[in-house]
Design a protein around this motif. Structure first.
Motif, PDB file in Angstrom:
ATOM      1  N   ARG A 203       0.845  -1.202   0.000  1.00  0.00           N
ATOM      2  CA  ARG A 203       0.000   0.000   0.000  1.00  0.00           C
ATOM      3  C   ARG A 203       0.879   1.251   0.000  1.00  0.00           C
ATOM      4  NH1 ARG A 203      -4.570  -1.894   4.503  1.00  0.00           N
ATOM      5  NH2 ARG A 203      -5.309  -3.705   3.303  1.00  0.00           N
ATOM      6  N   ILE A 204       0.484   2.213  -0.823  1.00  0.00           N
ATOM      7  CA  ILE A 204       1.279   3.433  -0.976  1.00  0.00           C
ATOM      8  C   ILE A 204       0.373   4.640  -0.765  1.00  0.00           C
ATOM      9  CG2 ILE A 204       2.823   4.762  -2.461  1.00  0.00           C
ATOM     10  CD1 ILE A 204       1.982   1.185  -3.376  1.00  0.00           C
ATOM     11  N   GLU A 205       0.903   5.617  -0.017  1.00  0.00           N
ATOM     12  CA  GLU A 205       0.185   6.862   0.278  1.00  0.00           C
ATOM     13  C   GLU A 205       1.176   8.016   0.134  1.00  0.00           C
ATOM     14  OE1 GLU A 205      -1.970   4.405   3.928  1.00  0.00           O
ATOM     15  OE2 GLU A 205      -0.420   5.919   4.283  1.00  0.00           O
ATOM     16  N   ILE A 206       0.704   9.158  -0.335  1.00  0.00           N
ATOM     17  CA  ILE A 206       1.549  10.353  -0.428  1.00  0.00           C
ATOM     18  C   ILE A 206       0.879  11.480   0.346  1.00  0.00           C
ATOM     19  CG2 ILE A 206       2.654  12.035  -1.949  1.00  0.00           C
ATOM     20  CD1 ILE A 206       2.737   9.923  -4.120  1.00  0.00           C
ATOM     21  N   TYR A 207       1.653  12.109   1.218  1.00  0.00           N
ATOM     22  CA  TYR A 207       1.139  13.168   2.097  1.00  0.00           C
ATOM     23  C   TYR A 207       1.892  14.474   1.863  1.00  0.00           C
ATOM     24  CZ  TYR A 207      -0.903   9.315   4.826  1.00  0.00           C
ATOM     25  OH  TYR A 207      -1.603   8.219   5.228  1.00  0.00           O
ATOM     26  N   LEU A 208       1.186  15.565   2.037  1.00  0.00           N
ATOM     27  CA  LEU A 208       1.800  16.894   2.117  1.00  0.00           C
ATOM     28  C   LEU A 208       1.417  17.479   3.467  1.00  0.00           C
ATOM     29  CD1 LEU A 208       3.271  19.409   1.082  1.00  0.00           C
ATOM     30  CD2 LEU A 208       1.143  20.103  -0.059  1.00  0.00           C
ATOM     31  N   ASN A 209       2.405  17.613   4.345  1.00  0.00           N
ATOM     32  CA  ASN A 209       2.162  18.146   5.696  1.00  0.00           C
ATOM     33  C   ASN A 209       1.029  17.388   6.399  1.00  0.00           C
ATOM     34  OD1 ASN A 209       4.135  20.090   5.177  1.00  0.00           O
ATOM     35  ND2 ASN A 209       2.633  21.561   4.415  1.00  0.00           N
ATOM     36  N   GLU A 211      -1.387  15.741   5.241  1.00  0.00           N
ATOM     37  CA  GLU A 211      -2.652  15.649   4.520  1.00  0.00           C
ATOM     38  C   GLU A 211      -2.468  14.731   3.312  1.00  0.00           C
ATOM     39  OE1 GLU A 211      -5.775  18.444   1.973  1.00  0.00           O
ATOM     40  OE2 GLU A 211      -4.208  19.367   3.190  1.00  0.00           O
ATOM     41  N   LEU A 212      -3.313  13.728   3.177  1.00  0.00           N
ATOM     42  CA  LEU A 212      -3.218  12.797   2.065  1.00  0.00           C
ATOM     43  C   LEU A 212      -3.529  13.523   0.756  1.00  0.00           C
ATOM     44  CD1 LEU A 212      -2.890   9.741   1.293  1.00  0.00           C
ATOM     45  CD2 LEU A 212      -5.394   9.616   1.361  1.00  0.00           C
ATOM     46  N   ILE A 213      -2.574  13.481  -0.190  1.00  0.00           N
ATOM     47  CA  ILE A 213      -2.781  14.140  -1.491  1.00  0.00           C
ATOM     48  C   ILE A 213      -2.830  13.137  -2.640  1.00  0.00           C
ATOM     49  CG2 ILE A 213      -1.789  16.348  -0.756  1.00  0.00           C
ATOM     50  CD1 ILE A 213       0.803  15.546  -2.212  1.00  0.00           C
ATOM     51  N   TRP A 214      -2.436  11.875  -2.374  1.00  0.00           N
ATOM     52  CA  TRP A 214      -2.548  10.809  -3.381  1.00  0.00           C
ATOM     53  C   TRP A 214      -2.577   9.467  -2.682  1.00  0.00           C
ATOM     54  CZ3 TRP A 214       0.032   6.456  -4.988  1.00  0.00           C
ATOM     55  CH2 TRP A 214      -0.346   5.942  -6.234  1.00  0.00           C
ATOM     56  N   PRO A 215      -3.473   8.571  -3.139  1.00  0.00           N
ATOM     57  CA  PRO A 215      -4.473   8.792  -4.198  1.00  0.00           C
ATOM     58  C   PRO A 215      -5.569   9.751  -3.751  1.00  0.00           C
ATOM     59  CG  PRO A 215      -4.805   6.654  -3.172  1.00  0.00           C
ATOM     60  CD  PRO A 215      -3.552   7.201  -2.576  1.00  0.00           C
ATOM     61  N   THR A 216      -6.292  10.288  -4.698  1.00  0.00           N
ATOM     62  CA  THR A 216      -7.308  11.287  -4.385  1.00  0.00           C
ATOM     63  C   THR A 216      -8.700  10.685  -4.191  1.00  0.00           C
ATOM     64  OG1 THR A 216      -7.660  11.678  -6.752  1.00  0.00           O
ATOM     65  CG2 THR A 216      -6.051  13.076  -5.630  1.00  0.00           C
ATOM     66  N   ASP A 217      -8.877   9.428  -4.591  1.00  0.00           N
ATOM     67  CA  ASP A 217     -10.213   8.822  -4.548  1.00  0.00           C
ATOM     68  C   ASP A 217     -10.330   7.652  -3.571  1.00  0.00           C
ATOM     69  OD1 ASP A 217      -8.516   7.237  -6.004  1.00  0.00           O
ATOM     70  OD2 ASP A 217      -9.975   6.743  -7.582  1.00  0.00           O
ATOM     71  N   LYS A 218      -9.253   7.372  -2.827  1.00  0.00           N
ATOM     72  CA  LYS A 218      -9.267   6.286  -1.851  1.00  0.00           C
ATOM     73  C   LYS A 218      -8.147   6.502  -0.843  1.00  0.00           C
ATOM     74  CE  LYS A 218      -7.041   3.654  -5.546  1.00  0.00           C
ATOM     75  NZ  LYS A 218      -7.182   2.492  -6.458  1.00  0.00           N
ATOM     76  N   ASP A 219      -8.060   5.639   0.136  1.00  0.00           N
ATOM     77  CA  ASP A 219      -7.096   5.833   1.216  1.00  0.00           C
ATOM     78  C   ASP A 219      -5.668   5.445   0.838  1.00  0.00           C
ATOM     79  OD1 ASP A 219      -9.108   6.758   2.869  1.00  0.00           O
ATOM     80  OD2 ASP A 219      -9.506   4.777   3.734  1.00  0.00           O
ATOM     81  N   PHE A 220      -5.497   4.553  -0.104  1.00  0.00           N
ATOM     82  CA  PHE A 220      -4.163   4.121  -0.523  1.00  0.00           C
ATOM     83  C   PHE A 220      -4.241   3.442  -1.883  1.00  0.00           C
ATOM     84  CE2 PHE A 220      -5.999   1.226   2.678  1.00  0.00           C
ATOM     85  CZ  PHE A 220      -6.279   0.117   1.882  1.00  0.00           C
ATOM     86  N   ALA A 221      -3.086   3.404  -2.575  1.00  0.00           N
ATOM     87  CA  ALA A 221      -2.972   2.657  -3.825  1.00  0.00           C
ATOM     88  C   ALA A 221      -2.384   1.289  -3.505  1.00  0.00           C
ATOM     89  CB  ALA A 221      -2.087   3.410  -4.809  1.00  0.00           C
ATOM     90  N   ILE A 222      -2.656   0.304  -4.365  1.00  0.00           N
ATOM     91  CA  ILE A 222      -2.250  -1.074  -4.076  1.00  0.00           C
ATOM     92  C   ILE A 222      -1.413  -1.644  -5.214  1.00  0.00           C
ATOM     93  CG2 ILE A 222      -3.087  -3.429  -3.705  1.00  0.00           C
ATOM     94  CD1 ILE A 222      -5.593  -2.249  -2.432  1.00  0.00           C
ATOM     95  N   VAL A 223      -0.324  -2.324  -4.849  1.00  0.00           N
ATOM     96  CA  VAL A 223       0.462  -3.125  -5.788  1.00  0.00           C
ATOM     97  C   VAL A 223       0.672  -4.502  -5.151  1.00  0.00           C
ATOM     98  CG1 VAL A 223       1.633  -1.147  -6.818  1.00  0.00           C
ATOM     99  CG2 VAL A 223       2.661  -2.299  -4.856  1.00  0.00           C
TER     100      VAL A 223
END
Length: 278
Positions: A203-209, A211-223
């Motif tokens: 699971r991958i998440e990207i935050y700015l300060n 705040e989750l900024i990616w993905p924008t439509d769910k809590d995390f991306a999956i590989v």
């Protein structure tokens, strides 16, 4: 007869002296008024003329204008900063510099104050001073990017952890976070470990300060071991002190982060982020 004339002239002179020089001055506020008298004699007649002179004093008004001082923010030189290159240099130096742009970080259930920096060990960065102790960040030896590995100890309890790499912005800049030209994917690190993400999902998440900024439509991306995705391209308007965090961890497919992974440690996620400063 002459005495009467002289007596009359003396009386006229005394009368003239009494009238001549009678003046009054009155000062009120900023205005001063002065009155003067003039006496003229003509053929024995006496004429008195009064003139009034008015002087006005005006107070000056001064207006002061204050202009706000413009604060000059520090800027970051245009360049492309590849996380894996900078982290590999840190491993060779044996430390993470205080002013590093990219830093390896971790987050777990015990992190009261948020993301914390990892230690530089010999081959990896870890929350412990032990190579490959989860969670860890590993600059791949084949120069394909960074490997994030976390959440081995999730066991239906409160404990969980995430590995990450963080960009600490030192100056005002327009930037693009993206995958490198060498590797623009997010995938299982199967070349490093053949069992990577075969039992768990990455699971991958990207935050700015925070705040989750990616993905924008769910809590995390999956590989996983069979599915890779493109690293996103994210335009950023950054200020000094901003922090961008790319987080990764393994988890039981379809379950909460705390769900029991049965001690699975093959949670290797490969990605190769760069921050391109415009």
């Amino acid at each position: 007869m002459k005495r009467k004339v002289w007596a009359l002239m003396a009386m006229l002179l005394v009368f003239a002296l009494l009238v001549t020089g009678c003046g009054e001055a009155d000062t009120t506020g900023g205005t001063t008024t002065t009155t003067s008298s003039t006496t003229a004699a003509n053929n024995g007649d006496s004429t008195t003329t009064t003139e009034a002179a008015t002087t006005t004093t005006t107070e000056a008004t001064t207006t002061t204008t204050t202009t706000a001082t413009q604060i000059q923010l520090p800027t970051l030189d245009p360049a492309t900063y590849r996380a894996s290159d900078l982290l590999m240099d840190m491993l060779q130096e044996g430390e993470v510099p205080e002013d590093a742009l990219w830093k390896p970080v971790f987050l777990d259930a015990n992190c009261i104050s948020g993301w914390k920096e990892m230690y530089a060990v010999t081959e990896t960065f870890s929350m412990k001073v032990v190579d490959f102790a989860l969670p860890f960040v590993y600059p791949s030896t084949d120069n394909n990017g960074l490997i994030l590995n976390a959440n081995q100890w999730a066991s239906d309890s409160a404990y969980w952890d995430k590995a990450g790499v963080a960009f600490y912005c030192p100056g005002r800049c327009q930037a693009v976070l993206r995958g490198s030209d060498k590797n623009g994917k997010i995938a299982a690190a199967s070349d490093t470990n053949a069992d990577a993400l075969t039992k768990t999902e990455g699971r991958i998440e990207i935050y700015l300060n925070d705040e989750l900024i990616w993905p924008t439509d769910k809590d995390f991306a999956i590989v996983n071991s069979t599915t890779a995705i493109d690293f996103p391209e994210i335009e950023l308007d950054l200020y000094p002190g901003d922090v961008v965090v790319i987080a990764g961890y393994g988890a039981k497919p379809g379950e909460d982060i705390r769900a029991n992974t049965n001690g699975t440690w093959e949670n290797h996620i490969l990605l190769d982020p760069v921050m391109e400063i415009k």
